[in-house]
Design a protein around this motif. Sequence first.
Motif, mmCIF file in Angstrom:
data_model
loop_
_atom_site.group_PDB
_atom_site.id
_atom_site.type_symbol
_atom_site.label_atom_id
_atom_site.label_comp_id
_atom_site.label_asym_id
_atom_site.label_seq_id
_atom_site.Cartn_x
_atom_site.Cartn_y
_atom_site.Cartn_z
ATOM 1 N N THR A 34 0.835 -1.205 0.000
ATOM 2 C CA THR A 34 0.000 0.000 0.000
ATOM 3 C C THR A 34 0.871 1.257 0.000
ATOM 4 O O THR A 34 0.609 2.204 -0.742
ATOM 5 N N HIS A 35 1.906 1.229 0.821
ATOM 6 C CA HIS A 35 2.826 2.369 0.885
ATOM 7 C C HIS A 35 3.497 2.593 -0.474
ATOM 8 O O HIS A 35 3.610 3.727 -0.946
ATOM 9 N N THR A 36 3.907 1.496 -1.105
ATOM 10 C CA THR A 36 4.539 1.609 -2.425
ATOM 11 C C THR A 36 3.528 2.127 -3.454
ATOM 12 O O THR A 36 3.885 2.921 -4.329
ATOM 13 N N ALA A 96 12.966 11.341 -0.888
ATOM 14 C CA ALA A 96 13.499 11.087 0.441
ATOM 15 C C ALA A 96 12.419 10.378 1.240
ATOM 16 O O ALA A 96 11.254 10.791 1.224
ATOM 17 N N ASP A 97 12.770 9.307 1.920
ATOM 18 C CA ASP A 97 11.739 8.502 2.562
ATOM 19 C C ASP A 97 12.366 7.510 3.529
ATOM 20 O O ASP A 97 13.414 6.957 3.260
ATOM 21 N N GLY A 98 11.703 7.296 4.648
ATOM 22 C CA GLY A 98 12.222 6.345 5.618
ATOM 23 C C GLY A 98 11.432 5.052 5.697
ATOM 24 O O GLY A 98 11.715 4.201 6.538
ATOM 25 N N GLY A 99 10.435 4.896 4.832
ATOM 26 C CA GLY A 99 9.522 3.756 4.964
ATOM 27 C C GLY A 99 10.021 2.460 4.348
ATOM 28 O O GLY A 99 11.144 2.384 3.852
ATOM 29 N N THR A 100 9.184 1.449 4.411
ATOM 30 C CA THR A 100 9.524 0.159 3.806
ATOM 31 C C THR A 100 8.671 -0.068 2.563
ATOM 32 O O THR A 100 7.506 0.321 2.526
ATOM 33 N N HIS A 101 9.278 -0.711 1.582
ATOM 34 C CA HIS A 101 8.675 -0.827 0.257
ATOM 35 C C HIS A 101 8.892 -2.217 -0.294
ATOM 36 O O HIS A 101 9.824 -2.903 0.122
ATOM 37 N N VAL A 102 8.100 -2.604 -1.272
ATOM 38 C CA VAL A 102 8.381 -3.826 -2.018
ATOM 39 C C VAL A 102 9.549 -3.530 -2.970
ATOM 40 O O VAL A 102 9.932 -2.373 -3.163
ATOM 41 N N LEU A 107 1.249 4.243 -2.909
ATOM 42 C CA LEU A 107 1.191 5.703 -2.733
ATOM 43 C C LEU A 107 2.360 6.392 -3.430
ATOM 44 O O LEU A 107 2.206 7.458 -4.012
ATOM 45 N N HIS A 108 3.539 5.755 -3.359
ATOM 46 C CA HIS A 108 4.685 6.311 -4.085
ATOM 47 C C HIS A 108 4.401 6.373 -5.580
ATOM 48 O O HIS A 108 4.735 7.356 -6.247
ATOM 49 N N ILE A 109 3.834 5.298 -6.107
ATOM 50 C CA ILE A 109 3.531 5.255 -7.541
ATOM 51 C C ILE A 109 2.532 6.366 -7.871
ATOM 52 O O ILE A 109 2.699 7.108 -8.846
HETATM 53 ZN ZN LIG Z 1 8.105 5.263 1.100
#
Ligand SMILES: [Zn+2]
Length: 142
Positions: free
Chosen positions: A3-5, A106-112, A7-9
């Motif tokens: 889901t987080h990824t 710039a981002d600190g999250g986790t992604h596929v 949002l990046h897309i």
């Molecule tokens: Zn992210």
Amino acid sequence: MRTHTALHILCGVIWRDYGVSVTGGGMKPLSARMDFELESMSTDFADEVQKRINREVEAARPIEIGSLPREEAFAIPDLIRTKINLLPPHIVKIRTVDIVGLDLQADGGTHVANTSEVGTIRVVGHESKGRINKRLRIEVDP
Ligand SMILES: [Zn+2]
């Protein structure tokens, strides 16, 4: 992570294709919302965005984590979108997330590791949150 990824897309496509910045967002597992600096919003626009973001999923773009010295990161105008300037001054290395060929942030999250892992993204709603603030809601498959 998917889901987080997603949002990046979404913010990557809206930035690349429309030059529009993000004003806010939120996420739960499998569903998310993101607000954009847009004056108008329509079902046609939401449908078009859905097509475009799924093209990026189908493109199977690799997602790479990196880091940049703070000065270099500040020199990339697009990174300002992520409010990097709020980072405390003692942070000298900026963690970056690169959806190769689409978007660097710039981002600190986790992604596929690849956009294909996100699966189909559905734009399930849109609404106005103000004169120059419009929201899109998305969902990914369980
Ligand atoms: Zn992210």
